[in-house]
Design a protein around this motif. Structure first.
Motif, PDB file in Angstrom:
ATOM      1  N   TYR A 679       0.827  -1.211   0.000  1.00 53.74           N
ATOM      2  CA  TYR A 679       0.000   0.000   0.000  1.00 53.74           C
ATOM      3  C   TYR A 679       0.863   1.264   0.000  1.00 53.74           C
ATOM      4  O   TYR A 679       0.437   2.325   0.449  1.00 53.74           O
ATOM      5  CB  TYR A 679      -0.967  -0.016   1.186  1.00 53.74           C
ATOM      6  CG  TYR A 679      -2.244  -0.739   0.814  1.00 53.74           C
ATOM      7  CD1 TYR A 679      -3.416  -0.058   0.531  1.00 53.74           C
ATOM      8  CD2 TYR A 679      -2.248  -2.126   0.670  1.00 53.74           C
ATOM      9  CE1 TYR A 679      -4.569  -0.723   0.156  1.00 53.74           C
ATOM     10  CE2 TYR A 679      -3.389  -2.810   0.288  1.00 53.74           C
ATOM     11  CZ  TYR A 679      -4.545  -2.097   0.025  1.00 53.74           C
ATOM     12  OH  TYR A 679      -5.676  -2.761  -0.367  1.00 53.74           O
ATOM     13  N   GLY A 680       2.076   1.132  -0.530  1.00 58.58           N
ATOM     14  CA  GLY A 680       2.922   2.297  -0.735  1.00 58.58           C
ATOM     15  C   GLY A 680       3.486   2.914   0.518  1.00 58.58           C
ATOM     16  O   GLY A 680       3.821   4.103   0.529  1.00 58.58           O
ATOM     17  N   VAL A 681       3.608   2.133   1.599  1.00 57.46           N
ATOM     18  CA  VAL A 681       4.153   2.637   2.859  1.00 57.46           C
ATOM     19  C   VAL A 681       5.477   1.933   3.128  1.00 57.46           C
ATOM     20  O   VAL A 681       5.541   0.706   3.136  1.00 57.46           O
ATOM     21  CB  VAL A 681       3.176   2.395   4.030  1.00 57.46           C
ATOM     22  CG1 VAL A 681       3.791   2.866   5.349  1.00 57.46           C
ATOM     23  CG2 VAL A 681       1.850   3.101   3.780  1.00 57.46           C
ATOM     24  N   ASP A 682       6.527   2.717   3.344  1.00 55.59           N
ATOM     25  CA  ASP A 682       7.858   2.164   3.596  1.00 55.59           C
ATOM     26  C   ASP A 682       8.124   2.112   5.093  1.00 55.59           C
ATOM     27  O   ASP A 682       7.980   3.116   5.801  1.00 55.59           O
ATOM     28  CB  ASP A 682       8.937   3.013   2.922  1.00 55.59           C
ATOM     29  CG  ASP A 682       8.829   2.987   1.403  1.00 55.59           C
ATOM     30  OD1 ASP A 682       8.442   1.931   0.861  1.00 55.59           O
ATOM     31  OD2 ASP A 682       9.104   4.022   0.758  1.00 55.59           O
ATOM     32  N   LEU A 683       8.527   0.930   5.575  1.00 62.86           N
ATOM     33  CA  LEU A 683       8.925   0.759   6.964  1.00 62.86           C
ATOM     34  C   LEU A 683      10.439   0.872   7.040  1.00 62.86           C
ATOM     35  O   LEU A 683      11.161   0.205   6.297  1.00 62.86           O
ATOM     36  CB  LEU A 683       8.464  -0.608   7.482  1.00 62.86           C
ATOM     37  CG  LEU A 683       8.838  -0.961   8.921  1.00 62.86           C
ATOM     38  CD1 LEU A 683       8.144  -0.027   9.898  1.00 62.86           C
ATOM     39  CD2 LEU A 683       8.466  -2.412   9.220  1.00 62.86           C
ATOM     40  N   LEU A 684      10.925   1.723   7.925  1.00 65.93           N
ATOM     41  CA  LEU A 684      12.369   1.903   8.068  1.00 65.93           C
ATOM     42  C   LEU A 684      13.015   0.558   8.388  1.00 65.93           C
ATOM     43  O   LEU A 684      12.509  -0.184   9.247  1.00 65.93           O
ATOM     44  CB  LEU A 684      12.644   2.904   9.194  1.00 65.93           C
ATOM     45  CG  LEU A 684      13.937   3.701   9.107  1.00 65.93           C
ATOM     46  CD1 LEU A 684      13.934   4.613   7.881  1.00 65.93           C
ATOM     47  CD2 LEU A 684      14.116   4.531  10.377  1.00 65.93           C
ATOM     48  N   PRO A 685      14.113   0.195   7.720  1.00 68.74           N
ATOM     49  CA  PRO A 685      14.762  -1.100   7.996  1.00 68.74           C
ATOM     50  C   PRO A 685      15.055  -1.269   9.481  1.00 68.74           C
ATOM     51  O   PRO A 685      15.410  -0.307  10.181  1.00 68.74           O
ATOM     52  CB  PRO A 685      16.053  -1.024   7.174  1.00 68.74           C
ATOM     53  CG  PRO A 685      15.749  -0.064   6.086  1.00 68.74           C
ATOM     54  CD  PRO A 685      14.812   0.952   6.671  1.00 68.74           C
ATOM     55  N   MET A 686      14.931  -2.491   9.952  1.00 66.13           N
ATOM     56  CA  MET A 686      15.079  -2.786  11.370  1.00 66.13           C
ATOM     57  C   MET A 686      15.749  -4.150  11.493  1.00 66.13           C
ATOM     58  O   MET A 686      15.186  -5.162  11.073  1.00 66.13           O
ATOM     59  CB  MET A 686      13.696  -2.787  12.044  1.00 66.13           C
ATOM     60  CG  MET A 686      13.712  -2.948  13.557  1.00 66.13           C
ATOM     61  SD  MET A 686      12.025  -3.053  14.220  1.00 66.13           S
ATOM     62  CE  MET A 686      11.270  -1.578  13.585  1.00 66.13           C
ATOM     63  N   ILE A 687      16.964  -4.192  12.052  1.00 63.33           N
ATOM     64  CA  ILE A 687      17.724  -5.433  12.136  1.00 63.33           C
ATOM     65  C   ILE A 687      17.790  -5.875  13.595  1.00 63.33           C
ATOM     66  O   ILE A 687      18.318  -5.147  14.443  1.00 63.33           O
ATOM     67  CB  ILE A 687      19.152  -5.252  11.580  1.00 63.33           C
ATOM     68  CG1 ILE A 687      19.084  -4.767  10.127  1.00 63.33           C
ATOM     69  CG2 ILE A 687      19.940  -6.555  11.684  1.00 63.33           C
ATOM     70  CD1 ILE A 687      20.442  -4.469   9.523  1.00 63.33           C
ATOM     71  N   PRO A 688      17.259  -7.070  13.929  1.00 59.31           N
ATOM     72  CA  PRO A 688      17.333  -7.555  15.312  1.00 59.31           C
ATOM     73  C   PRO A 688      18.784  -7.749  15.749  1.00 59.31           C
ATOM     74  O   PRO A 688      19.643  -8.143  14.963  1.00 59.31           O
ATOM     75  CB  PRO A 688      16.585  -8.893  15.259  1.00 59.31           C
ATOM     76  CG  PRO A 688      15.750  -8.824  14.026  1.00 59.31           C
ATOM     77  CD  PRO A 688      16.515  -7.984  13.056  1.00 59.31           C
ATOM     78  N   ALA A 689      19.043  -7.453  17.019  1.00 62.54           N
ATOM     79  CA  ALA A 689      20.384  -7.600  17.578  1.00 62.54           C
ATOM     80  C   ALA A 689      20.280  -8.286  18.933  1.00 62.54           C
ATOM     81  O   ALA A 689      19.992  -7.633  19.948  1.00 62.54           O
ATOM     82  CB  ALA A 689      21.053  -6.234  17.707  1.00 62.54           C
ATOM     83  N   VAL A 690      20.520  -9.597  18.950  1.00 61.19           N
ATOM     84  CA  VAL A 690      20.427 -10.352  20.202  1.00 61.19           C
ATOM     85  C   VAL A 690      21.642 -10.072  21.084  1.00 61.19           C
ATOM     86  O   VAL A 690      21.547 -10.025  22.311  1.00 61.19           O
ATOM     87  CB  VAL A 690      20.292 -11.860  19.909  1.00 61.19           C
ATOM     88  CG1 VAL A 690      20.235 -12.668  21.213  1.00 61.19           C
ATOM     89  CG2 VAL A 690      19.054 -12.127  19.069  1.00 61.19           C
TER      90      VAL A 690
END
Length: 889
Positions: A679-690
């Protein structure tokens, strides 16, 4: 033979045909063989020829097996029943993965009742569910009725003439045109079904008794005393006459036709009465009997459900059970089919009440005020006829100018919002909704409670133009203005009177009601005469800056001059283009001295409503002014939004819940990003960090400045903990941030640390949407943070959202100033926020499998925005109450 297939019970529906009668629609079954043969025998040779393109006088055993044994997938058939008789069948057979051939056969005696259009709507919905996207059909050129069904459905039909046959093809994806056609047909059919109930030519009271003060005899006496213009019949097995009207042992024994039956027998005897009425051809039922779902017991609920099934299956609609009855004051009917001996005079107000217990008091209050009614319906348990049905009727009813609703529950809020908006655009709708603090549902109302928050329900009323008030008394207060006075052109009110104290109270009340006060009150003094009032009113009526007028009259000692003053007020109000209300001698309603009466002696337009206090008068004016403002303004349009792909969104959702429980599953970050992108919405990249090493590697991969963030729900927005560390641009800074944040946590492993690119600064906002089982999708907006959560500072709307809806959502929250440069802050990109609201509202409206979605925070900069975090839950659709087919609840 197609083998055994699961019977799709959710395709069953009770429907209203174009003449207002009901029928039952369901999938065909193998045991319908005899029913199909009987139906086919009643169909004319011409209709059979139109269906098969050749003489086809009878069906062979092989035909019957083929037509009744289907797989409910590639081969589907829906039949329409009245009683136990099949009156029509519509079917499709799949041609390939996306196309299916559709055909219909309708018994000749039922053609012209909208049967074909109902079958087409439901077949199209079934086909879409099974993956079919286009219908094809071959129609003889002389079969104009069938060709009209396709052409008038609102689809774009492509047709060509080949070998003496018209070949038609059309996409069955719902369009604005097809939905508008469906809504228009629904409106006409449901309005007609209510008209059948309210305009009977004859009435039978079943359960009439010779004993005084019984329910049955009270109904008979009220019908006769009210002057009902048609014949009244009593049904009693042991009497030949009751209260002066002829009595018969059963409805079938009455020698004449019966349009309406009032049922007042014990609950366990009602079903037998309904079947008797069906055999007689009765058009509608008012069931005053209690003992159904109102008992709170399962047996009572099942008895009520069976009552509705039986009545609808035989073409009848029901008011009740456990209701007070119905009223139509039109002199052509003079129908008082209620237990109330006193009803208001004829007037221009239609009133729907779900409560039978309150009905008598409501009617008595209306009569005492002199507020005339056009029609009144008390729905009781509201098992069938509802407020939505009455709204459909009142929208075009010339006798009704104002609509009043007392609601204890909403069975179909989406439909209510859609219909009430259309009604409010042409005549005012005033509603009291009880259960404001609990959102509970009374015993007898077989609907689920609304899970959406109370502010969402309030927003739905405002969005639809409905005037929502808190009490029945306040509803009558508002109705008095709407019924007798014109709508104001603006929000400015002028106050005049002979009591300085009361005038000042009126000014304070006006400000609290959101009205603008024109200058200081016009104080006429305690000795003001009728001439003084007339002159002051004339001046205010002529003042272009005044939109409405409140007149106060409270003589200090002697009220004998009240008649002259009342005459002066009434004389000026009669020709005033502005609403005039008064606090006249503390009276409530429309005093006789302030009335303008019509040829029947009933208060008419120009009558001046009075209130015991200025506060009540101004409160009513405030509601009316708000409604008039809603009427004047543009509703806006639902804009086209590029980059929305519902099919792609459904694929993401289906993949996510595959193998999950029926209750659904939460999307992970990758799935959420893919869903939003459809739907044309960009989610800022998010990288999990354990681990810290994971965080360092993620920062290196992203490059540039990054953010370390704790995403665990129990840590977010905690004022005592740092859950976000910004502007990290080296590995050493990241290590320092990790150690510092971890030191404040009892268990860092549960923090859910992630690394993200550093987003541009901006005002943090939150956009939420959720699917309510009753309400459908609800969208909310607010500034992100603890204060918003504590204070509930959110705006709500119900999709589809217009451009005006989104603009108002952003600006009506109390914290909106933070988006507009408050205390030197940035001026946020409101257009970008509105675009995001449109996209999220489209997503949840188009894809009901998305049960909830939250974007929090969204950082709104001076140009553009960044969606920093989010969450969503998906599950198989539960089925909305207002879908792409006409059906009764």
């Amino acid at each position: 033979m197609d083998g055994e297939a699961a019977y799709p019970a959710h395709w069953e529906a009770d429907v209203v045909l174009s003449d207002g009668a009901t029928a039952h629609l369901r999938p065909i079954a193998a045991d319908d063989a005899d029913r199909l043969v009987d139906f086919y025998a009643r169909v004319s040779d011409e209709s059979k020829y139109f269906r098969f393109f050749a003489p086809y006088p009878r069906l062979s055993s092989r035909d019957v097996d083929h037509f009744t044994q289907v797989d409910h997938d590639d081969r589907v058939a829906l039949i329409l029943l009245v009683g136990d008789d099949m009156i029509a069948v519509g079917r499709y057979e799949r041609v390939d993965s996306t196309d299916a051939e559709v055909s219909f056969l309708v018994e000749d005696g039922h053609q012209g009742r909208g049967v074909g259009s109902v079958l087409l709507e439901h077949l199209a919905q079934v086909a879409r569910e099974r993956g079919v996207r286009r219908f094809v059909a071959d129609v003889l050129p002389t079969n104009r009725r069938m060709a009209t069904v396709f052409a008038d459905a609102g689809y774009t039909v492509e047709s060509r003439y080949e070998d003496g046959v018209v070949h038609a093809e059309f996409e069955i994806v719902p369009t604005d045109d097809s939905l508008e056609v469906m809504a228009a047909r629904e409106h006409r059919a449901e309005a007609r079904s209510i008209e059948r109930l309210l305009t009977p030519r004859s009435v039978a009271v079943v359960g009439a008794s010779r004993r005084r003060d019984t329910v049955g005899q009270t109904l008979v006496r009220n019908l006769v005393a009210g002057g009902f213009t048609g014949p009244v019949y009593a049904v009693n097995r042991e009497a030949s006459a009751i209260a002066g009207v002829p009595a018969y042992p059963s409805v079938r024994a009455v020698p004449d036709d019966i349009d309406l039956a009032l049922v007042a027998v014990p609950a366990d005897a009602v079903e037998e009465v309904v079947l008797d009425c069906a055999t007689k051809g009765v058009r509608g039922l008012v069931v005053v009997s209690a003992g159904f779902a109102d008992t709170g017991e399962e047996a009572g609920r099942e008895r009520q459900a069976e009552l509705v099934r039986t009545a609808r299956a035989h073409g009848m609609r029901i008011v009740g059970p456990n209701c007070l009855g119905i009223v139509n004051t039109d002199a052509a009917y003079s129908l008082n089919a209620t237990l109330a001996a006193v009803v208001p005079p004829a007037g221009r107000v239609g009133f729907f009440s779900q409560s039978g217990a309150l009905g008598t008091a409501i009617l008595g209050d209306g009569a005492a005020r002199g507020l005339g009614l056009s029609t009144f319906v008390s729905a009781g348990n509201r098992a069938d006829v509802s407020g939505n049905d009455l709204l459909q009727y009142w929208r075009d009813d010339r006798a009704t100018e104002v609509v009043l609703l007392y609601l204890e529950s909403l069975g179909n809020p989406r439909k209510f919002a859609r219909i009430s908006r259309r009604v409010a655009a042409v005549k005012p709708v005033v509603a009291v909704k009880s259960g404001r603090s609990t959102q509970g549902v009374p015993l007898g109302h077989t609907v689920r409670p609304i899970e959406a928050p109370q502010p969402a329900l309030d927003a739905m009323f405002r969005q639809s133009g409905v005037i929502r008030v808190d009490t029945i008394s306040e509803m009558f207060d508002v109705a008095q203005v709407l019924a007798y006075q014109p709508l104001p052109d603006g929000d400015t009110v002028a106050v005049l009177g002979n009591s300085g104290a009361l005038c000042l109270l009126a000014v304070d009340a006006a400000v609290n009601a959101g009205l603008d006060v024109r200058g200081d009150p016009v104080r006429l003094g305690a000795a003001a005469s009728a001439g003084d009032y007339r002159d002051a009113l004339a001046e205010l009526v002529a003042d272009a800056d005044v939109d409405s007028i409140l007149v106060v009259f409270a003589p200090a000692v002697d009220a004998s001059s009240g008649g002259d003053v009342a005459h002066a007020i009434a004389q000026m109000a009669r020709t005033s283009p502005k609403p005039v209300v008064t606090t006249f001698l503390g009276s409530r309603g429309v005093p006789e001295s302030l009335r303008v009466v019509d040829e029947h002696g009933v208060p008419a337009r120009g009558s001046v409503p009075s209130y015991p206090s200025p506060e009540e008068a101004v409160r009513a004016l405030g509601h009316v002014s708000t409604y008039a403002r809603w009427r004047r303004r543009s509703r806006g349009t639902v804009p086209e939004v590029a980059g929305c792909d519902p099919e792609a969104a459904r694929r993401v959702v289906a993949e996510a819940w595959r193998g999950s429980a029926e209750s659904g599953t939460d999307l992970d970050t990758e799935q959420l990003g893919r869903l939003l992108s459809t739907y044309g919405v960009d989610l800022l990249p998010m990288i999990p960090a354990v681990t810290l090493d994971d965080a360092v590697a993620a920062a290196d991969r992203l490059g540039g400045e990054v953010v370390l963030k704790a995403t665990a729900e129990h840590l977010r927005h905690r004022p005592d903990l740092a859950d976000v560390w910004r502007n990290i641009d080296t590995a050493d800074e990241l290590r320092d941030a990790w150690q510092t944040m971890s030191s404040t946590l009892a268990d860092p492993a549960e923090a859910g640390f992630v690394v993200q690119p550093m987003a541009p600064g901006g005002v943090p906002v939150v956009v939420r949407a959720q699917e309510d089982p009753m309400f459908g999708p609800v969208v909310s907006f607010g500034v992100s943070g603890v204060a918003t959560e504590l204070l509930g500072d959110r705006s709500y709307r119900i999709p589809p959202l217009t451009d005006r809806d989104c603009a108002e959502m952003v600006r009506e929250i109390k914290a909106a100033a933070l988006l507009m440069g408050y205390h030197g802050g940035i001026t946020a990109d409101l257009a970008a926020v509105e675009d995001l609201l449109h996209r999220m509202s489209r997503l949840v409206d188009d894809v009901p499998e998305v049960r909830s979605v939250e974007l929090n925070p969204v950082l709104v900069a001076e140009s553009g925005l960044a969606v920093v975090n989010g969450a969503a839950r998906v599950a198989p659709p539960s089925g909305r109450s207002d879908w792409y087919t006409r059906r009764l609840p």
